[in-house]
Scaffold this motif. Sequence first.
Motif, short mmCIF file in Angstrom:
data_model
loop_
_atom_site.label_atom_id
_atom_site.label_comp_id
_atom_site.label_asym_id
_atom_site.label_seq_id
_atom_site.Cartn_x
_atom_site.Cartn_y
_atom_site.Cartn_z
N ILE A 46 -5.14 10.38 2.82
CA ILE A 46 -5.74 9.11 3.26
C ILE A 46 -7.10 8.92 2.62
N ARG A 47 -7.87 10.01 2.53
CA ARG A 47 -9.19 9.94 1.91
C ARG A 47 -9.13 9.49 0.46
N LEU A 48 -8.05 9.86 -0.22
CA LEU A 48 -7.90 9.49 -1.63
C LEU A 48 -7.60 8.00 -1.83
N VAL A 49 -6.97 7.37 -0.85
CA VAL A 49 -6.50 6.00 -1.07
C VAL A 49 -7.23 4.94 -0.26
N LEU A 50 -7.96 5.33 0.77
CA LEU A 50 -8.64 4.32 1.60
C LEU A 50 -10.14 4.51 1.59
N PRO A 51 -10.88 3.43 1.56
CA PRO A 51 -12.34 3.53 1.68
C PRO A 51 -12.73 4.00 3.09
N ASP A 52 -13.94 4.52 3.21
CA ASP A 52 -14.41 5.03 4.51
C ASP A 52 -14.18 4.06 5.66
N THR A 53 -14.44 2.79 5.42
CA THR A 53 -14.36 1.81 6.51
C THR A 53 -12.93 1.57 6.99
N ASP A 54 -11.93 1.94 6.20
CA ASP A 54 -10.54 1.70 6.57
C ASP A 54 -9.80 2.95 7.03
N ARG A 55 -10.47 4.07 7.06
CA ARG A 55 -9.81 5.34 7.39
C ARG A 55 -9.72 5.55 8.90
N PRO A 56 -8.55 5.97 9.37
CA PRO A 56 -8.46 6.40 10.76
C PRO A 56 -9.13 7.76 10.92
N GLU A 62 -3.89 12.86 14.17
CA GLU A 62 -3.17 13.85 14.96
C GLU A 62 -2.23 13.18 15.97
N ALA A 63 -2.70 12.12 16.60
CA ALA A 63 -1.86 11.39 17.56
C ALA A 63 -0.66 10.77 16.85
N ALA A 64 -0.87 10.25 15.65
CA ALA A 64 0.24 9.65 14.89
C ALA A 64 1.27 10.71 14.50
N VAL A 65 0.80 11.89 14.13
CA VAL A 65 1.73 12.99 13.79
C VAL A 65 2.52 13.40 15.02
N LEU A 66 1.86 13.53 16.16
CA LEU A 66 2.57 13.88 17.39
C LEU A 66 3.57 12.79 17.78
N ALA A 102 11.32 1.20 11.91
CA ALA A 102 10.55 0.76 13.08
C ALA A 102 9.45 1.76 13.41
N LEU A 103 9.78 3.05 13.35
CA LEU A 103 8.79 4.08 13.64
C LEU A 103 7.68 4.06 12.59
N SER A 104 8.04 3.93 11.33
CA SER A 104 7.03 3.86 10.26
C SER A 104 6.09 2.69 10.46
N SER A 105 6.64 1.56 10.83
CA SER A 105 5.82 0.37 11.07
C SER A 105 4.87 0.58 12.25
N ALA A 106 5.39 1.17 13.32
CA ALA A 106 4.55 1.42 14.50
C ALA A 106 3.43 2.40 14.18
N ILE A 107 3.74 3.43 13.44
CA ILE A 107 2.71 4.42 13.08
C ILE A 107 1.67 3.81 12.14
N THR A 109 0.80 0.68 11.94
CA THR A 109 -0.03 -0.22 12.75
C THR A 109 -1.03 0.56 13.58
N TYR A 110 -0.58 1.63 14.20
CA TYR A 110 -1.46 2.47 15.01
C TYR A 110 -2.60 3.06 14.16
N LEU A 111 -2.27 3.56 12.99
CA LEU A 111 -3.30 4.12 12.13
C LEU A 111 -4.28 3.06 11.66
N ALA A 112 -3.79 1.86 11.34
CA ALA A 112 -4.67 0.77 10.90
C ALA A 112 -5.62 0.33 12.00
N GLU A 113 -5.18 0.40 13.23
CA GLU A 113 -6.05 0.01 14.36
C GLU A 113 -7.22 0.96 14.51
N GLY A 114 -7.10 2.15 13.94
CA GLY A 114 -8.17 3.14 14.06
C GLY A 114 -9.24 3.00 13.01
#
Length: 118
Positions: A46-56, A62-66, A102-107, A109-114
Motif C-alpha cells: 500500500i505504501r508503494l502505491v498510495l500517497p500518505d493522505t490516502d493510506r489506511p 489488520e481488520a480488513a485481513v481478519l 462482493a467481498l473484494s468490493s467491501a474490503i 471500500t472499508y480500506l478507503a474509508e480509513g
Amino acid sequence: MTRVLFETLADERHVRLFAWSSLHSEDVGTSSQGLSELVDAIEAGIRLVLPDTDRPDRDRIEAAVLLALSATYGFALGKRSWLTGLGRDPADPAHDAAFRAALSSAIATYLAEGSAPR
C-alpha cells in the motif's frame, strides 16, 4: 487478495483441517507470526502505491485481513447449505466468483474509508 484466499483457504478440505486443528491444538494459546508478516507485506504494498493522505492505518489493514479470512472461511463452511437455502446450486462456480467480487468490493471500500478525505 481474495483470489488467493479463495484458491487456498476456501477449499473445503483445508477449512475442515483448519477447524479440526484449531479445536485440537495443544498450542491454542500461542501466536503465529505469519499473519503479522502478511499484514506487513500488505502495508508495504500500500505504501508503494498510495500517497500518505490516502493510506489506511495498520489497524484498518489488520481488520480488513481478519474480515477477509473470516468471510472466506465462513463462506467455505456454509455455502452449501446457505446457497441451497436460497434455491441456488452450490456447485455453480459463479457463486464463488460473485462472493469474491462482493467481498473484494467491501474490503476496498472499508480500506478507503480509513484514509484522509479527498
